[in-house]
Design a protein around this motif. Structure first.
Motif, PDB file in Angstrom:
ATOM      1  N   VAL A 178     113.876 -48.134  25.098  1.00 55.10           N
ATOM      2  CA  VAL A 178     113.605 -46.711  24.880  1.00 55.10           C
ATOM      3  C   VAL A 178     114.444 -45.855  25.819  1.00 55.10           C
ATOM      4  O   VAL A 178     115.030 -44.846  25.403  1.00 55.10           O
ATOM      5  CB  VAL A 178     112.105 -46.410  25.058  1.00 55.10           C
ATOM      6  CG1 VAL A 178     111.858 -44.902  25.132  1.00 55.10           C
ATOM      7  CG2 VAL A 178     111.299 -47.001  23.905  1.00 55.10           C
ATOM      8  N   ARG A 179     114.504 -46.237  27.081  1.00 63.45           N
ATOM      9  CA  ARG A 179     115.280 -45.438  28.036  1.00 63.45           C
ATOM     10  C   ARG A 179     116.757 -45.433  27.656  1.00 63.45           C
ATOM     11  O   ARG A 179     117.437 -44.415  27.795  1.00 63.45           O
ATOM     12  CB  ARG A 179     115.100 -45.982  29.452  1.00 63.45           C
ATOM     13  CG  ARG A 179     113.691 -45.849  29.998  1.00 63.45           C
ATOM     14  CD  ARG A 179     113.176 -44.424  29.919  1.00 63.45           C
ATOM     15  NE  ARG A 179     111.812 -44.310  30.417  1.00 63.45           N
ATOM     16  CZ  ARG A 179     111.057 -43.238  30.293  1.00 63.45           C
ATOM     17  NH1 ARG A 179     111.521 -42.170  29.645  1.00 63.45           N
ATOM     18  NH2 ARG A 179     109.835 -43.204  30.787  1.00 63.45           N
ATOM     19  N   ARG A 180     117.267 -46.556  27.173  1.00 61.04           N
ATOM     20  CA  ARG A 180     118.672 -46.584  26.746  1.00 61.04           C
ATOM     21  C   ARG A 180     118.885 -45.709  25.520  1.00 61.04           C
ATOM     22  O   ARG A 180     119.886 -44.987  25.426  1.00 61.04           O
ATOM     23  CB  ARG A 180     119.125 -48.013  26.468  1.00 61.04           C
ATOM     24  CG  ARG A 180     120.574 -48.068  26.016  1.00 61.04           C
ATOM     25  CD  ARG A 180     121.226 -49.395  26.174  1.00 61.04           C
ATOM     26  NE  ARG A 180     122.654 -49.292  25.897  1.00 61.04           N
ATOM     27  CZ  ARG A 180     123.473 -50.330  25.903  1.00 61.04           C
ATOM     28  NH1 ARG A 180     123.034 -51.541  26.209  1.00 61.04           N
ATOM     29  NH2 ARG A 180     124.766 -50.159  25.638  1.00 61.04           N
ATOM     30  N   ILE A 181     117.965 -45.770  24.576  1.00 60.51           N
ATOM     31  CA  ILE A 181     118.064 -44.929  23.383  1.00 60.51           C
ATOM     32  C   ILE A 181     118.029 -43.455  23.769  1.00 60.51           C
ATOM     33  O   ILE A 181     118.794 -42.636  23.237  1.00 60.51           O
ATOM     34  CB  ILE A 181     116.932 -45.269  22.399  1.00 60.51           C
ATOM     35  CG1 ILE A 181     117.173 -46.662  21.785  1.00 60.51           C
ATOM     36  CG2 ILE A 181     116.796 -44.205  21.302  1.00 60.51           C
ATOM     37  CD1 ILE A 181     115.954 -47.250  21.122  1.00 60.51           C
ATOM     38  N   GLU A 182     117.166 -43.108  24.717  1.00 64.34           N
ATOM     39  CA  GLU A 182     117.072 -41.714  25.145  1.00 64.34           C
ATOM     40  C   GLU A 182     118.382 -41.243  25.771  1.00 64.34           C
ATOM     41  O   GLU A 182     118.891 -40.177  25.435  1.00 64.34           O
ATOM     42  CB  GLU A 182     115.925 -41.550  26.145  1.00 64.34           C
ATOM     43  CG  GLU A 182     114.548 -41.648  25.524  1.00 64.34           C
ATOM     44  CD  GLU A 182     113.444 -41.474  26.533  1.00 64.34           C
ATOM     45  OE1 GLU A 182     112.340 -41.079  26.138  1.00 64.34           O
ATOM     46  OE2 GLU A 182     113.667 -41.766  27.739  1.00 64.34           O
ATOM     47  N   TRP A 183     118.928 -42.050  26.693  1.00 66.53           N
ATOM     48  CA  TRP A 183     120.115 -41.606  27.419  1.00 66.53           C
ATOM     49  C   TRP A 183     121.379 -41.705  26.570  1.00 66.53           C
ATOM     50  O   TRP A 183     122.153 -40.753  26.467  1.00 66.53           O
ATOM     51  CB  TRP A 183     120.276 -42.410  28.707  1.00 66.53           C
ATOM     52  CG  TRP A 183     121.504 -42.005  29.466  1.00 66.53           C
ATOM     53  CD1 TRP A 183     122.656 -42.708  29.639  1.00 66.53           C
ATOM     54  CD2 TRP A 183     121.718 -40.748  30.142  1.00 66.53           C
ATOM     55  NE1 TRP A 183     123.559 -41.997  30.374  1.00 66.53           N
ATOM     56  CE2 TRP A 183     123.024 -40.783  30.694  1.00 66.53           C
ATOM     57  CE3 TRP A 183     120.937 -39.600  30.321  1.00 66.53           C
ATOM     58  CZ2 TRP A 183     123.559 -39.719  31.421  1.00 66.53           C
ATOM     59  CZ3 TRP A 183     121.482 -38.531  31.044  1.00 66.53           C
ATOM     60  CH2 TRP A 183     122.763 -38.607  31.582  1.00 66.53           C
ATOM     61  N   ASP A 184     121.614 -42.856  25.960  1.00 69.98           N
ATOM     62  CA  ASP A 184     122.853 -43.070  25.202  1.00 69.98           C
ATOM     63  C   ASP A 184     122.825 -42.419  23.828  1.00 69.98           C
ATOM     64  O   ASP A 184     123.884 -42.113  23.264  1.00 69.98           O
ATOM     65  CB  ASP A 184     123.128 -44.562  25.033  1.00 69.98           C
ATOM     66  CG  ASP A 184     123.497 -45.235  26.345  1.00 69.98           C
ATOM     67  OD1 ASP A 184     123.811 -44.517  27.311  1.00 69.98           O
ATOM     68  OD2 ASP A 184     123.475 -46.477  26.407  1.00 69.98           O
ATOM     69  N   GLY A 185     121.621 -42.237  23.268  1.00 72.75           N
ATOM     70  CA  GLY A 185     121.508 -41.683  21.924  1.00 72.75           C
ATOM     71  C   GLY A 185     121.074 -40.231  21.908  1.00 72.75           C
ATOM     72  O   GLY A 185     121.862 -39.325  21.621  1.00 72.75           O
ATOM     73  N   ILE A 186     119.809 -39.979  22.235  1.00 76.71           N
ATOM     74  CA  ILE A 186     119.279 -38.616  22.139  1.00 76.71           C
ATOM     75  C   ILE A 186     120.035 -37.662  23.056  1.00 76.71           C
ATOM     76  O   ILE A 186     120.426 -36.559  22.644  1.00 76.71           O
ATOM     77  CB  ILE A 186     117.768 -38.608  22.451  1.00 76.71           C
ATOM     78  CG1 ILE A 186     117.003 -39.397  21.377  1.00 76.71           C
ATOM     79  CG2 ILE A 186     117.244 -37.175  22.531  1.00 76.71           C
ATOM     80  CD1 ILE A 186     115.532 -39.588  21.677  1.00 76.71           C
TER      81      ILE A 186
END
Length: 209
Positions: A97-105
């Motif tokens: 989730v943290r990777r999705i938040e930083w790299d994606g969102i």
């Protein structure tokens, strides 16, 4: 308790989908972000960061972080488990989730907020007026492309982001795809694993939340 929400913002949608998966209904207060309702004194007193979503508890306490809101709801309604069933699974889901938040969102937001004409002095969410920086918009586009290539690779041999079960990681990643479409940064057609996965997760009833 009640949820402060806005249908025009991508982040609160993660909470709405989470609640829909849980089958939990709570009162919702809609804010018109385009009209600046998040900056009004009453809401600013609740959340000085002037962002949504906010979960206000019966005690009056306000939870202003998406994952914290979801964690609170999961504590009250543990099934279906969307944040992991044991310490290892919870930690791994948190990592994704943290990777999705930083790299994606964050990447898509960087591109979107630094290029949209209506956000000239609102390059970041919140009360601080910040001018757009075109170079950050370009960097956001490059970051988003890298993120989607990574996500496609991850989904090549996984039915869901964290393995065999639908979790908060899938909710977060699904919102990145929808946000990217709005920002005209759709994943390229050749990323077929994202296309397969997105077709599956976006067909869930909760995706309409």
């Amino acid at each position: 308790m009640k949820l402060y929400d806005s249908p025009t913002a991508p982040s609160p949608r993660r909470v709405r989908i989470f609640l829909a998966e849980k089958g939990v209904t709570i009162p919702i207060v809609q804010l018109d972000l385009r009209a600046g309702e998040q900056f009004q004194p009453e809401f600013r007193a609740l959340n000085p960061q002037c962002t949504v979503p906010v979960l206000q508890l019966d005690s009056g306490a306000a939870i202003t972080d998406i994952i914290a809101i979801c964690r609170y709801i999961e504590e009250l309604h543990p099934e279906p488990a969307l944040m992991g069933r044991d310490a290892e699974e919870r930690a791994l889901i948190e990592c994704w989730v943290r990777r999705i938040e930083w790299d994606g969102i964050h990447a898509i937001q960087e591109a979107f907020r630094n290029s949209m004409p209506g956000l000239e002095h609102r390059a970041l969410p919140g009360p601080l007026p910040l001018d757009q920086i075109p170079a950050l918009a370009e960097r956001g586009r490059l970051r988003a492309a890298h993120y989607f290539a990574w996500l496609d690779g991850r989904l090549a041999d996984h039915a869901f982001v964290c393995g065999k079960a639908f979790t908060i990681a899938d909710i977060s990643a699904m919102v990145t795809v929808d946000f990217a479409t709005r920002a005209k940064l759709d994943p390229p057609d050749h990323l077929r694993h994202i296309k397969r996965w997105y077709g599956d997760v976006s067909s869930r009833p909760s995706a309409r939340a």
